[in-house]
Design a protein around this motif. Sequence first.
Motif, mmCIF file in Angstrom:
data_model
loop_
_atom_site.group_PDB
_atom_site.id
_atom_site.type_symbol
_atom_site.label_atom_id
_atom_site.label_comp_id
_atom_site.label_asym_id
_atom_site.label_seq_id
_atom_site.Cartn_x
_atom_site.Cartn_y
_atom_site.Cartn_z
ATOM 1 N N THR A 3 0.822 -1.202 0.000
ATOM 2 C CA THR A 3 0.000 0.000 0.000
ATOM 3 C C THR A 3 0.860 1.259 0.000
ATOM 4 O O THR A 3 0.569 2.227 -0.704
ATOM 5 C CB THR A 3 -0.926 0.002 1.229
ATOM 6 O OG1 THR A 3 -1.666 -1.223 1.237
ATOM 7 C CG2 THR A 3 -1.880 1.156 1.201
ATOM 8 N N TYR A 7 0.951 4.149 -2.843
ATOM 9 C CA TYR A 7 0.674 5.533 -2.480
ATOM 10 C C TYR A 7 1.792 6.447 -2.985
ATOM 11 O O TYR A 7 1.529 7.482 -3.610
ATOM 12 C CB TYR A 7 0.522 5.666 -0.959
ATOM 13 C CG TYR A 7 0.327 7.082 -0.496
ATOM 14 C CD1 TYR A 7 -0.937 7.670 -0.512
ATOM 15 C CD2 TYR A 7 1.401 7.855 -0.059
ATOM 16 C CE1 TYR A 7 -1.124 8.965 -0.099
ATOM 17 C CE2 TYR A 7 1.220 9.158 0.347
ATOM 18 C CZ TYR A 7 -0.043 9.710 0.333
ATOM 19 O OH TYR A 7 -0.229 11.012 0.730
ATOM 20 N N SER A 10 1.732 6.693 -6.804
ATOM 21 C CA SER A 10 0.617 7.473 -7.336
ATOM 22 C C SER A 10 0.819 8.965 -7.116
ATOM 23 O O SER A 10 0.269 9.786 -7.837
ATOM 24 C CB SER A 10 -0.698 7.030 -6.691
ATOM 25 O OG SER A 10 -0.782 7.482 -5.352
ATOM 26 N N ARG A 11 1.611 9.321 -6.130
ATOM 27 C CA ARG A 11 1.890 10.732 -5.833
ATOM 28 C C ARG A 11 3.186 11.219 -6.489
ATOM 29 O O ARG A 11 3.609 12.335 -6.271
ATOM 30 C CB ARG A 11 2.012 10.943 -4.321
ATOM 31 C CG ARG A 11 0.792 10.577 -3.527
ATOM 32 C CD ARG A 11 -0.274 11.634 -3.720
ATOM 33 N NE ARG A 11 -1.408 11.505 -2.847
ATOM 34 C CZ ARG A 11 -2.495 10.808 -3.094
ATOM 35 N NH1 ARG A 11 -2.569 10.091 -4.184
ATOM 36 N NH2 ARG A 11 -3.520 10.817 -2.282
ATOM 37 N N ASP A 67 -9.338 10.722 -4.864
ATOM 38 C CA ASP A 67 -8.866 11.103 -3.532
ATOM 39 C C ASP A 67 -10.012 11.550 -2.638
ATOM 40 O O ASP A 67 -9.998 11.313 -1.430
ATOM 41 C CB ASP A 67 -7.849 12.250 -3.616
ATOM 42 C CG ASP A 67 -6.497 11.788 -4.089
ATOM 43 O OD1 ASP A 67 -6.307 10.574 -4.266
ATOM 44 O OD2 ASP A 67 -5.621 12.648 -4.273
ATOM 45 N N TRP A 74 -8.067 9.368 4.843
ATOM 46 C CA TRP A 74 -6.988 10.120 4.226
ATOM 47 C C TRP A 74 -6.207 10.960 5.227
ATOM 48 O O TRP A 74 -5.040 11.264 5.007
ATOM 49 C CB TRP A 74 -7.529 11.025 3.114
ATOM 50 C CG TRP A 74 -7.821 10.278 1.861
ATOM 51 C CD1 TRP A 74 -9.047 9.963 1.369
ATOM 52 C CD2 TRP A 74 -6.879 9.730 0.945
ATOM 53 N NE1 TRP A 74 -8.921 9.252 0.208
ATOM 54 C CE2 TRP A 74 -7.604 9.105 -0.077
ATOM 55 C CE3 TRP A 74 -5.492 9.709 0.896
ATOM 56 C CZ2 TRP A 74 -6.985 8.472 -1.145
ATOM 57 C CZ3 TRP A 74 -4.882 9.080 -0.168
ATOM 58 C CH2 TRP A 74 -5.622 8.466 -1.178
ATOM 59 N N ARG A 77 -2.784 9.670 6.417
ATOM 60 C CA ARG A 77 -1.835 9.606 5.302
ATOM 61 C C ARG A 77 -1.346 11.002 4.922
ATOM 62 O O ARG A 77 -0.173 11.206 4.642
ATOM 63 C CB ARG A 77 -2.495 8.931 4.094
ATOM 64 C CG ARG A 77 -2.662 7.443 4.267
ATOM 65 C CD ARG A 77 -3.517 6.856 3.138
ATOM 66 N NE ARG A 77 -3.629 5.431 3.228
ATOM 67 C CZ ARG A 77 -4.452 4.782 4.029
ATOM 68 N NH1 ARG A 77 -5.237 5.452 4.852
ATOM 69 N NH2 ARG A 77 -4.501 3.457 4.036
ATOM 70 N N HIS A 81 2.434 12.375 5.232
ATOM 71 C CA HIS A 81 3.085 12.885 4.025
ATOM 72 C C HIS A 81 3.692 14.269 4.290
ATOM 73 O O HIS A 81 4.837 14.542 3.906
ATOM 74 C CB HIS A 81 2.081 12.954 2.885
ATOM 75 C CG HIS A 81 2.704 13.114 1.539
ATOM 76 N ND1 HIS A 81 2.122 12.663 0.400
ATOM 77 C CD2 HIS A 81 3.855 13.695 1.136
ATOM 78 C CE1 HIS A 81 2.888 12.940 -0.640
ATOM 79 N NE2 HIS A 81 3.946 13.582 -0.217
#
Length: 191
Positions: A3, A7, A10-11, A67, A74, A77, A81
């Motif tokens: 995961t 993540y 994808s970012r 999103d 979220w 996360r 981040h």
Amino acid sequence: MTTVALYLRSREVPAGVLCAVPAMVAVAWLGSGPAESRHAVTAAALAVALGVAVLGHGLGGPDSTLDATAAIRWAPRRALHLAAILVVAAAVVAIVTTAPVAVVLRDAAGFTGLAALAAALFGRRLAWTLPVVTGCVSAGIPAVPEPFALYLLTWAGQPPDSPVALTTALIFAVAGAAMYVTRGPARPAPL
């Protein structure tokens, strides 16, 4: 893939790190000079602003609707981040620069908050705007105490013992993180 790897991918975080780290090292190294000199502090502020601006692109995914509608939490996360951006930017610049670590940490917190605020207001593609503008203003204008509005605008280039700079950076950090963690990145207007 795990995961976390999905993540990060994808970012576009791996590409951001590959661009941000050498850029921060180059700016901080070119600006290093006597400790606590205005030149070293300004270069450290610019290096942190540049790194946070590049890493801030990953504060949202390519599909903002996904999103906003995904059935996962979220907020943790997003908070993690932001913390990772702050730590990476502060660590890289603190290793290279001769500016005091307190200045680097203060600027990293403030610029990360500004990137989060920009992402929440304008979307991930414009998350770079507030850190870059603030970093350039701080580098281009000397940090003089009068007028007070100008003193606030140049918070990132002020000496490490400035309570105004620390307060301003903390306000940006808390406000930006709160807005981004709760709202997420802004969705672009439909075409």
